[in-house]
Write a protein that holds these residues in place. Structure first.
Motif, mmCIF file in Angstrom:
data_model
loop_
_atom_site.group_PDB
_atom_site.id
_atom_site.type_symbol
_atom_site.label_atom_id
_atom_site.label_comp_id
_atom_site.label_asym_id
_atom_site.label_seq_id
_atom_site.Cartn_x
_atom_site.Cartn_y
_atom_site.Cartn_z
ATOM 1 N N LYS A 4 -8.572 -2.875 -1.027
ATOM 2 C CA LYS A 4 -7.850 -3.817 -0.170
ATOM 3 C C LYS A 4 -7.338 -5.007 -0.984
ATOM 4 O O LYS A 4 -6.208 -5.462 -0.798
ATOM 5 C CB LYS A 4 -8.745 -4.294 0.978
ATOM 6 C CG LYS A 4 -8.029 -5.142 1.996
ATOM 7 C CD LYS A 4 -8.908 -5.441 3.188
ATOM 8 C CE LYS A 4 -8.107 -6.227 4.201
ATOM 9 N NZ LYS A 4 -8.825 -6.409 5.448
ATOM 10 N N TYR A 7 -4.383 -3.855 -3.030
ATOM 11 C CA TYR A 7 -3.242 -3.687 -2.135
ATOM 12 C C TYR A 7 -2.630 -5.033 -1.769
ATOM 13 O O TYR A 7 -1.419 -5.230 -1.883
ATOM 14 C CB TYR A 7 -3.670 -2.934 -0.874
ATOM 15 C CG TYR A 7 -2.520 -2.681 0.075
ATOM 16 C CD1 TYR A 7 -1.764 -1.526 -0.033
ATOM 17 C CD2 TYR A 7 -2.181 -3.601 1.062
ATOM 18 C CE1 TYR A 7 -0.692 -1.284 0.814
ATOM 19 C CE2 TYR A 7 -1.112 -3.369 1.920
ATOM 20 C CZ TYR A 7 -0.377 -2.214 1.796
ATOM 21 O OH TYR A 7 0.685 -1.990 2.630
ATOM 22 N N HIS A 11 0.858 -4.953 -3.754
ATOM 23 C CA HIS A 11 1.777 -4.107 -2.999
ATOM 24 C C HIS A 11 3.010 -4.888 -2.569
ATOM 25 O O HIS A 11 2.914 -5.964 -1.985
ATOM 26 C CB HIS A 11 1.075 -3.520 -1.771
ATOM 27 C CG HIS A 11 1.959 -2.598 -0.994
ATOM 28 N ND1 HIS A 11 2.508 -2.945 0.221
ATOM 29 C CD2 HIS A 11 2.404 -1.341 -1.261
ATOM 30 C CE1 HIS A 11 3.252 -1.945 0.667
ATOM 31 N NE2 HIS A 11 3.206 -0.966 -0.215
ATOM 32 N N PHE A 28 3.737 -0.962 -6.421
ATOM 33 C CA PHE A 28 2.573 -1.729 -6.833
ATOM 34 C C PHE A 28 2.916 -2.440 -8.130
ATOM 35 O O PHE A 28 3.098 -1.801 -9.158
ATOM 36 C CB PHE A 28 1.345 -0.830 -6.998
ATOM 37 C CG PHE A 28 0.750 -0.446 -5.685
ATOM 38 C CD1 PHE A 28 -0.167 -1.272 -5.050
ATOM 39 C CD2 PHE A 28 1.126 0.728 -5.054
ATOM 40 C CE1 PHE A 28 -0.694 -0.931 -3.816
ATOM 41 C CE2 PHE A 28 0.604 1.080 -3.828
ATOM 42 C CZ PHE A 28 -0.312 0.239 -3.200
ATOM 43 N N LEU A 166 -5.159 3.234 -1.075
ATOM 44 C CA LEU A 166 -4.830 1.810 -1.070
ATOM 45 C C LEU A 166 -4.143 1.400 0.225
ATOM 46 O O LEU A 166 -4.492 0.378 0.822
ATOM 47 C CB LEU A 166 -3.943 1.470 -2.271
ATOM 48 C CG LEU A 166 -4.613 1.548 -3.637
ATOM 49 C CD1 LEU A 166 -3.602 1.301 -4.731
ATOM 50 C CD2 LEU A 166 -5.762 0.570 -3.746
ATOM 51 N N ILE A 167 -3.190 2.195 0.661
ATOM 52 C CA ILE A 167 -2.474 1.882 1.895
ATOM 53 C C ILE A 167 -3.422 1.932 3.090
ATOM 54 O O ILE A 167 -3.420 1.040 3.936
ATOM 55 C CB ILE A 167 -1.262 2.820 2.073
ATOM 56 C CG1 ILE A 167 -0.205 2.488 1.006
ATOM 57 C CG2 ILE A 167 -0.680 2.708 3.480
ATOM 58 C CD1 ILE A 167 0.919 3.489 0.905
ATOM 59 N N SER A 170 -5.784 -1.084 3.611
ATOM 60 C CA SER A 170 -5.184 -2.266 4.200
ATOM 61 C C SER A 170 -4.879 -2.074 5.683
ATOM 62 O O SER A 170 -5.185 -2.925 6.500
ATOM 63 C CB SER A 170 -3.903 -2.624 3.464
ATOM 64 O OG SER A 170 -3.302 -3.737 4.076
#
Length: 176
Positions: A4, A7, A11, A28, A166-167, A170
């Motif tokens: 998180k 990200y 991101h 990223f 990663l997505i 979040s």
């Protein structure tokens, strides 16, 4: 929590052209997590557990793999080499700066892997310099094509996170 943090720190959304030539709406910016001492320290803590046994040299690829490899070297005590995309044309004319890679078991360190193209080029260059390149370790595995290409070259591939993880870390609030 680390996923998180990466990200939220790195991101970006918009229209981005990737190294492989593809267009993407998600990007990223590795330099954002690599320039954060606390985040880079935490990344090296987690990556250190993935370094294959028998690794004698961590080879950080120019330019994004170098800070990760340096932090990992500090954490593990494994010497580091800094690998250029092209051997410099002056001075020592070296491709890999730092510790000599000849005859050593080398793990290539990269930040983000999409197709693995630069990794494969650098692996060939390191082999030509006498290294025994056996594995690749990255922070973010962007696409499975990179893993496939790297493993098809006979290298072991390890990633801290893939892009989906990663997505999801979040958007769902899950802690990774």
């Amino acid at each position: 929590m680390l996923a998180k943090n990466i990200y939220e720190t790195a991101h970006l959304t918009g229209s981005f052209k990737l190294r492989a030539g593809k267009e993407s709406n998600d990007y990223f910016d590795k330099y954002l997590f690599e320039s954060s001492p606390a985040l880079l320290h935490e990344i090296s803590e987690h990556l250190s557990k993935l370094v294959p046994a028998g690794t004698e040299v961590l080879a950080g690829l120019e330019m994004g793999g170098i800070p990760v490899a340096t932090a990992l070297s500090l954490k593990t005590g494994i010497p580091v080499a800094f690998v250029r995309k092209k051997a410099k044309e002056y001075g020592t004319c070296k491709l890999a700066e730092g510790i000599d890679v000849r005859g050593k078991n080398v793990c290539i360190i990269e930040d983000v892997v999409t197709t693995g193209g630069q990794i494969l080029l650098s692996a060939t260059d390191l082999r030509n310099a006498g290294a025994n390149v056996v594995s690749v370790l990255c922070v973010i595995e962007r696409e499975s094509q990179g893993r496939d290409n790297i493993e098809n070259d006979g290298l072991n591939f390890f990633s801290l996170f893939n892009m989906v993880e990663l997505i999801e870390s979040s958007s769902t609030g899950n802690v990774i």
